[in-house]
Design an enzyme around this catalytic site. Structure first.
Site, PDB file in Angstrom:
ATOM      1  CB  VAL A  65      -1.732   2.115  -1.751  1.00  0.00           C
ATOM      2  CG1 VAL A  65      -1.406   0.940  -2.669  1.00  0.00           C
ATOM      3  CG2 VAL A  65      -2.429   3.219  -2.547  1.00  0.00           C
ATOM      4  CD  GLU A  66       2.568  -0.725   0.546  1.00  0.00           C
ATOM      5  OE1 GLU A  66       2.408  -1.915   0.881  1.00  0.00           O
ATOM      6  OE2 GLU A  66       3.175  -0.380  -0.483  1.00  0.00           O
ATOM      7  CB  THR A  67      -1.850  -1.287   5.891  1.00  0.00           C
ATOM      8  OG1 THR A  67      -1.611   0.091   6.263  1.00  0.00           O
ATOM      9  CG2 THR A  67      -0.532  -2.003   5.755  1.00  0.00           C
TER      10      THR A  67
ATOM     11  CE1 TYR B 270       2.078   0.532  -3.541  1.00  0.00           C
ATOM     12  CE2 TYR B 270       3.896   1.964  -4.160  1.00  0.00           C
ATOM     13  CZ  TYR B 270       3.082   1.417  -3.198  1.00  0.00           C
ATOM     14  OH  TYR B 270       3.257   1.779  -1.885  1.00  0.00           O
TER      15      TYR B 270
END
Ligand code: CA
Length: 295
Positions: free
Chosen positions: A117-119, A282
């Site tokens: 999800v982050e990168t 999230y």
């Protein structure tokens, strides 16, 4: 008159913002020089080099986790490609992931989902110079400038400690860096060396990123074998759980799934994920993605 107008126009152009002489920079400069022992000339040189990034201001005013719904999140993150890439990531990094799972109690699928999800597993670590993001938001964001100024000071400390070039490192519009997208203060507090080379490197070491995410979650209340969410139904929440302090919320989170409403309550580990990024959607995206990796 025309000259004055021209100068005014120039000053308004982002590229001409000079943060070394900004009205709020003196306190930051003093803190860095007096409290933390930086050379004043170095601090001024760095602030002078920083560029105002208007897109950072507009992005921070409407962050995805506040404006996007669960449907939006699911469409972006719970995708076939990301699920396949995540499974591959687990395969390649299985030794490190299992080591972290054993040591911190955080399942490999959760660590991998956060990276996804982050990168997108390190494929998108952000294109802003962190110094530009943090000066822009620290001096020109009307709502959270105090927070970002504090992160700016943390960035000076982090780059000194880790021997990084403060003018070169890149990250998100909000100053989050590396595989795991840690902001400066989190990097200093929670990032760990997990490949054993004696250096904490979230930009180049996947192993360090894996260990750091697990460490972050554990330090924010992750419980080994604990629950993330409990699926429940509108009127019998209390049947499953008595309200107690460790539950994130007693009112269930509601998500639409294929036209049906699903109701969840987030447990301790849900809250730990939400500490990574303060947002229910999230945390749900991370949870959902992690479940897909098990299939
Ligand atoms: Ca390392």
């Amino acid at each position: 008159m025309k000259t004055l107008l021209f100068i005014t126009l120039l000053l308004n152009l982002s590229i001409f913002a000079d943060y070394s002489i900004h009205k709020d920079s003196e306190k930051v400069i003093d803190e860095l020089v007096i409290k933390h022992g930086f050379e004043k000339a170095y601090v001024l040189e760095v602030l002078k080099d920083a560029k105002k990034r208007k897109t950072a201001l507009s992005s921070v005013a409407r962050p995805a986790e506040k404006t996007k719904t669960w449907d939006d999140y699911r469409a972006i993150f719970i995708k076939k490609k990301r699920i396949i890439d995540g499974k591959k990531f687990i395969k390649i990094n299985i030794d490190t992931l299992e080591r972290a799972e054993k040591e911190f109690g955080v399942p490999k699928e959760i660590i991998t989902a956060i990276l996804g999800v982050e990168t997108n597993f390190g494929n998108n670590m952000g294109s802003y110079r962190v110094i530009d993001s943090l000066t822009t938001l620290g001096f020109d964001d009307p709502r959270r400038s105090k927070f970002f100024r504090s992160e700016l000071i943390q960035l000076f400390l982090l780059t000194r400690e880790n021997n990084l070039d403060i003018l070169k490192i890149k990250g998100s519009y909000a100053g989050a860096m590396g595989y795991s997208q840690f902001i400066s203060s989190s990097y200093r507090a929670y990032a760990i060396d997990y490949d054993g080379d004696g250096y904490v490197d979230l930009f180049n070491s996947i192993e360090d990123a894996i260990g750091s995410i697990a460490n972050y979650l554990k330090r924010h209340g992750w419980k080994k074998e604990g629950k993330i969410v409990v699926q429940t139904f509108p009127n019998n929440v209390r049947k499953f759980y008595k309200p107690h302090e460790s539950l994130t919320q007693f009112i269930p989170l509601t998500f639409n799934e294929n036209g049906e409403e699903l109701h969840f309550i987030g447990d301790d580990n849900f809250r730990a994920i939400a500490r990574y990024n303060i947002s229910d959607v999230y945390a749900m995206a991370v949870y959902y993605l992690s479940e897909e990796f098990k299939k």
